[in-house]
Each structure stands twice: as C-alpha cells, then as structure tokens.
Design a protein around this motif. Sequence first.
Motif, PDB file in Angstrom:
ATOM      1  N   ALA A 158       0.862  -1.182   0.000  1.00 16.73           N
ATOM      2  CA  ALA A 158       0.000   0.000   0.000  1.00 16.73           C
ATOM      3  C   ALA A 158       0.897   1.230   0.000  1.00 16.73           C
ATOM      4  O   ALA A 158       1.574   1.518   0.994  1.00 16.73           O
ATOM      5  CB  ALA A 158      -0.923   0.003   1.210  1.00 16.73           C
ATOM      6  N   GLN A 159       0.945   1.910  -1.132  1.00 17.75           N
ATOM      7  CA  GLN A 159       1.811   3.069  -1.306  1.00 17.75           C
ATOM      8  C   GLN A 159       0.997   4.351  -1.172  1.00 17.75           C
ATOM      9  O   GLN A 159       0.004   4.548  -1.858  1.00 17.75           O
ATOM     10  CB  GLN A 159       2.490   3.037  -2.674  1.00 17.75           C
ATOM     11  N   ARG A 160       1.440   5.208  -0.287  1.00 12.76           N
ATOM     12  CA  ARG A 160       0.741   6.468  -0.060  1.00 12.76           C
ATOM     13  C   ARG A 160       1.259   7.540  -1.013  1.00 12.76           C
ATOM     14  O   ARG A 160       2.466   7.685  -1.202  1.00 12.76           O
ATOM     15  CB  ARG A 160       0.941   6.921   1.385  1.00 12.76           C
ATOM     16  N   HIS A 161       0.313   8.273  -1.596  1.00 14.83           N
ATOM     17  CA  HIS A 161       0.636   9.412  -2.447  1.00 14.83           C
ATOM     18  C   HIS A 161      -0.033  10.661  -1.868  1.00 14.83           C
ATOM     19  O   HIS A 161      -0.711  10.587  -0.834  1.00 14.83           O
ATOM     20  CB  HIS A 161       0.160   9.164  -3.877  1.00 14.83           C
ATOM     21  N   ALA A 162       0.126  11.748  -2.541  1.00 12.90           N
ATOM     22  CA  ALA A 162      -0.417  13.002  -2.025  1.00 12.90           C
ATOM     23  C   ALA A 162      -1.933  12.967  -1.917  1.00 12.90           C
ATOM     24  O   ALA A 162      -2.509  13.478  -0.947  1.00 12.90           O
ATOM     25  CB  ALA A 162       0.022  14.162  -2.918  1.00 12.90           C
ATOM     26  N   LEU A 164       1.131  -1.453   9.301  1.00 10.00           N
ATOM     27  CA  LEU A 164       1.708  -0.120   9.108  1.00 10.00           C
ATOM     28  C   LEU A 164       3.224  -0.177   8.974  1.00 10.00           C
ATOM     29  O   LEU A 164       3.819   0.560   8.186  1.00 10.00           O
ATOM     30  CB  LEU A 164       1.333   0.795  10.270  1.00 10.00           C
ATOM     31  N   ARG A 165       3.841  -1.044   9.743  1.00  8.58           N
ATOM     32  CA  ARG A 165       5.307  -1.087   9.733  1.00  8.58           C
ATOM     33  C   ARG A 165       5.878  -1.833   8.531  1.00  8.58           C
ATOM     34  O   ARG A 165       6.976  -1.531   8.073  1.00  8.58           O
ATOM     35  CB  ARG A 165       5.812  -1.732  11.027  1.00  8.58           C
ATOM     36  N   GLN A 166       5.125  -2.805   7.991  1.00  7.13           N
ATOM     37  CA  GLN A 166       5.692  -3.687   6.981  1.00  7.13           C
ATOM     38  C   GLN A 166       5.041  -3.581   5.605  1.00  7.13           C
ATOM     39  O   GLN A 166       5.657  -3.946   4.610  1.00  7.13           O
ATOM     40  CB  GLN A 166       5.586  -5.139   7.462  1.00  7.13           C
ATOM     41  N   VAL A 167       3.804  -3.104   5.537  1.00 12.13           N
ATOM     42  CA  VAL A 167       3.087  -3.094   4.258  1.00 12.13           C
ATOM     43  C   VAL A 167       2.827  -1.680   3.759  1.00 12.13           C
ATOM     44  O   VAL A 167       3.066  -1.367   2.588  1.00 12.13           O
ATOM     45  CB  VAL A 167       1.748  -3.867   4.377  1.00 12.13           C
ATOM     46  N   ALA A 168       2.315  -0.824   4.625  1.00 11.57           N
ATOM     47  CA  ALA A 168       1.991   0.543   4.213  1.00 11.57           C
ATOM     48  C   ALA A 168       3.271   1.346   4.021  1.00 11.57           C
ATOM     49  O   ALA A 168       4.108   1.426   4.926  1.00 11.57           O
ATOM     50  CB  ALA A 168       1.103   1.201   5.259  1.00 11.57           C
ATOM     51  N   ARG A 169       3.421   1.915   2.846  1.00  9.77           N
ATOM     52  CA  ARG A 169       4.625   2.683   2.524  1.00  9.77           C
ATOM     53  C   ARG A 169       4.291   4.164   2.498  1.00  9.77           C
ATOM     54  O   ARG A 169       3.369   4.585   1.806  1.00  9.77           O
ATOM     55  CB  ARG A 169       5.177   2.263   1.165  1.00  9.77           C
ATOM     56  N   HIS A 211      -3.939   9.943  -3.003  1.00  7.35           N
ATOM     57  CA  HIS A 211      -4.546   8.626  -3.093  1.00  7.35           C
ATOM     58  C   HIS A 211      -3.554   7.566  -2.614  1.00  7.35           C
ATOM     59  O   HIS A 211      -2.377   7.849  -2.395  1.00  7.35           O
ATOM     60  CB  HIS A 211      -4.979   8.311  -4.535  1.00  7.35           C
ATOM     61  N   TRP A 212      -4.056   6.350  -2.449  1.00  5.98           N
ATOM     62  CA  TRP A 212      -3.237   5.179  -2.148  1.00  5.98           C
ATOM     63  C   TRP A 212      -3.256   4.240  -3.348  1.00  5.98           C
ATOM     64  O   TRP A 212      -4.285   4.097  -4.004  1.00  5.98           O
ATOM     65  CB  TRP A 212      -3.791   4.422  -0.946  1.00  5.98           C
ATOM     66  N   THR A 213      -2.134   3.595  -3.606  1.00  5.90           N
ATOM     67  CA  THR A 213      -2.076   2.516  -4.585  1.00  5.90           C
ATOM     68  C   THR A 213      -1.781   1.227  -3.839  1.00  5.90           C
ATOM     69  O   THR A 213      -0.737   1.095  -3.196  1.00  5.90           O
ATOM     70  CB  THR A 213      -0.978   2.770  -5.633  1.00  5.90           C
ATOM     71  N   ALA A 214      -2.709   0.300  -3.914  1.00  4.07           N
ATOM     72  CA  ALA A 214      -2.569  -0.962  -3.177  1.00  4.07           C
ATOM     73  C   ALA A 214      -2.488  -2.132  -4.140  1.00  4.07           C
ATOM     74  O   ALA A 214      -2.980  -2.068  -5.270  1.00  4.07           O
ATOM     75  CB  ALA A 214      -3.757  -1.151  -2.234  1.00  4.07           C
TER      76      ALA A 214
END
Length: 541
Positions: free
Chosen positions: A196-200, A233-238, A202-205
């Motif tokens: 799960a990559q956070r952008h300004a 949060l620590r291992q998947v969400a970027r 939106h998220w791309t999962a």
Amino acid sequence: MTTASTSAPAAATAATTAPDGCDVLVVGGGINGAGIARDLAGRGWKVVLAEASDFASHTSSSSTKLIHGGLRYLEYYEFSLVRKALQEREVLLRSAPHIMWPLRFVMPHDAAMRPAWMIRIGLFLYDHLARREVLPGSEGVDLRGSPYGAPLKRTYTKGFVYSDGWVDDARLVLLNALDAREHGAVLHTRTTVTAAQRHADHWTATLRCADGERPLHARALVNAAGPWAEGFLRQVARPAHGETIATKSLRLVKGSHIIVRKRFDHDHAYIFQNPDKRIIFAIPYEDDFTLIGTTDVELPADALAGFAKARIDEGEIAYLCEQASRYFADPVTPADVVWTYAGVRPLLDDASGDPSAVTRDYLLETHADSGAPLLSVWGGKITTFRKLAEDAADLLGDMLGDRRRAWTEHAHLPGGDLRDWIGAPQRPDTDFQRLLVAIGQRHPWLPPSLARRLARAYGARVDRVLHGADSLADLGPEIAPGLHQAELEYLVREEWARAADDVLWRRSKLGLHYTEAQRLAVLRWFEEREHLWVRPPGVSA
C-alpha cells in the motif's frame, strides 16, 4: 453534530472515483473492518474491503460472545468505556434480535473476593450509567433452594443477578459484511493487501488472491487489521516520499475458552470471581454445552506471524477448570473439555503491567496532513463496534472533505427486521419467539429444532435459505444432520463460504454437534463442488 436515520443515506452521492478505484479501502474483515465498511457504504462512499482469511476467522469469532458493558472495568475507573458499551447494548439487541438476546448473570458472593457493599455499588452504577428499556436491573438472590444455586457448592448461599446480552459473534461480522455489500461495497475474502503506497491524494494498493494480483487506487485507507494492525503499518503501508507514518504499539493478549457438557439446566449465566481478582464466565452454549472463559495471557509481538491462529495451552485449560471448580459442586476437569478456542485481543498499549487491566477502549488514529487519508483502528471490543464504525466514518468524511449523515443507530442488520413476519416489534427477546411461531405456521413441515436453528442464524431472511421449499425433500440431500444442500448452496452463494470450517465453526457451530465422520461429509461436499461455484458480483474467494 451528526444525526441518525433509520436507513442509509440516498445512494445518489455514491460514485466519486473512477471504476478501477474506490473512495476507501478497508483492510481487515473482523468486526471493526466489516462495521466500518457497512457504515461507509451506507453513507454512499465507494468501498472495497480485503480480508486475508475468512470473515471473523480470528479475534471476532473467538470472543466470550457477550454484548456487555464490562462490569469489572468499573474497578479500573473505565467509566467512559462502560457507559459507551452500556448505551450500545440495547441498540444492538434491537438491530438483530435473531443473533443477539438478553442474558441474565448470576454472581455468587464470595466475601474473600470483594465485599458485598462494593458489588452493590458497582451494580448500581451498572444499572444507571445508561438508559435501559429492555434489560431488567440487578437484584440480590438467595441461592439456597434456588435453581441458580443448585449447581454450586453449598458454601455459596447469596449472590447477585444482573443483565447483559449474548451475541453470535461470527454471524454479527457476516451480517455487517452482507449489509455493506447490499449498500454497494465490494468485499474480498482470502485476499491479502501485500503493498500500500501512499501518495499526495490517493493510495495505490496491491491485492493478492488465489487468482493472482491486481492493483487498486483508493482515496483513503482504513487499517482495521486487528492483531496485525501494527505490523501492517510497519511492513506493508509505505509512506509518501519524505514523511513517516507514526504508529501506536499493540499488546497482544490471548483469551482462551473451554467448552464442556452442560453443567446446569437454567438459562442464566454465571460470573465467577477469582483469587487473582480476575473473573471468568460460565455460559449456556449451543443448548447442550457450557462455555467457560476467558484467560488473559500476553503474547510476544511475533506470535501471529503469517496469520497464525491462536491456540489454548494446557496451563490455560488447567486455570479455567480450577477456577470453575471453585464454584461448581461437580468439579470441572481437563478430561471434561470437548472443544476449545482462543483469540487474540489487540489492545492499545497503555503501559499497564497487568494484561487484565489494559484498556478495552478504542482509539482511531488519523493521518491526513502530508498525504492521502489514513485511519488506523487500535483496540476496541465487540460491544462498541457500531459506535467505533460510526466515529470512523465521521473522521473519514472529514478527511475526504465531505462528512455524511450517520445512519446505523436505528437500522436493522440483515435478517433483523422481523416486521414482515410478526408485525410491529415489541421487545427483541419476545419478538424472536413470535418469529418462531410465524415460521412454524408458514412452514409446518420444518422440524422444530431445524426451524429454530435457521431462525437464529437467518432471522427474517430464512425464506432465502429455504428457497421456495415445501418439504424437507425440496432442501436437497442432508449432508450432515440438520444441514441440507440448499443451506450450503445459500452459504456459498450469499455468505462467502468457501470451506467446511467456514460453515461448521463460523457461520454456525454445527461442528461442535457433529462427529468426525459428519464433519468430513461437509468437507467432501465442498471439495467436490468447488469448481461449480458461481460467485455473485462483489464476492471473491
């Protein structure tokens, strides 16, 4: 201030993203994730939920199965939590009277544990911290010559009786998932969010299931992964470039239960005080059994690596047997145990030394300042799930710039609106008895025990399971006692059932009543028909 309505807001506000994306991605299909997905979808948001296993396959099917304020939390001055939970009891009982009902508790008095005056004060607070319309208040009871004293040692002569409620916890999760889907959410079981990559904005999962991987864009992300929330949060969400996502710490506390043959014939439960200042419950369970629990055993942070399932250990079995035997005249021994289950409570680390004292309240942590909205759910208990979901939906609306009206407080869960069967509702407990009568009149060919089980599981939607049947033969082959092919097909078609355990231990507790050979017959049914399953829109294995 939000207002409540009896139905979800109009769907005219629904679609706000492209077809290949959604407004909110919810990670986790336990009670909190399913509840949040339901609330958001009912407000018109476009929601996708991903659950790595089956709905309620971990903590949310392993509770003590009580809708309660938490009497013992008063000793830890958790007045706000207790009041919030007490307020929710009757809201929940009215929403689904087929899977939740009032339950009276007997507390034998042991002067060595807590003085009677302290218990009376606690019960007075318990009776008056929130308004009650259905549940009766507390009272003293003379256990001598009473059916409530009959199973107990003769040294217990006086006690107290008070009210709380019972819930089929796994079906509660299922009903929230069903309601979410019926309000437009897309729910995937056996689907892992691997990135799960956070952008300004939106998220791309990346979602991985048996059929492969697919990307998903979401305007906001909800981390409702329960015991895995911190790890997610620590291992998947970027995080987005140049920022970090701070996270809370969880304490994983295992609660285990044992099931023994029925220890008493009345319909009340017991709450027993232990010398270690903890309590355990002994509860009527599945007609023929007594449920005894729970323990509080702290686990290391990596105890559930790879979605491992919690297991009871011999020490916990011995502890529960020993404490129950302090009260029951007929001792409970490990040899009496016919089944066990254990779940892990993801409790917010509040630096308490005693696992029993760790707060059961929840915290909703938000991040929206430097990227797309993120909401993480920390802690919580099954009784307060609806309020938690409502608060979470309010916060997400604020972060998305469009707070929408709350709606679940007076809404029924699927199968809970009995008006087409019984007319105007009166009381949740008596309404269910009226439903049983109505089902018997409409389907006199149903054996009473089967009619009762189906009514408990499906409520007003029982005809969807019967699917126009006019006789037992119309329900198809009896795969195991009382379980016909028509019901199994319904569970596959409508309730995400994909394996025998989904049916035997979560969507029902039939596994407890069956022999090994009968459970194997259900397993074979699934194995033989897996390739024939037709998945409706919004359902994924």
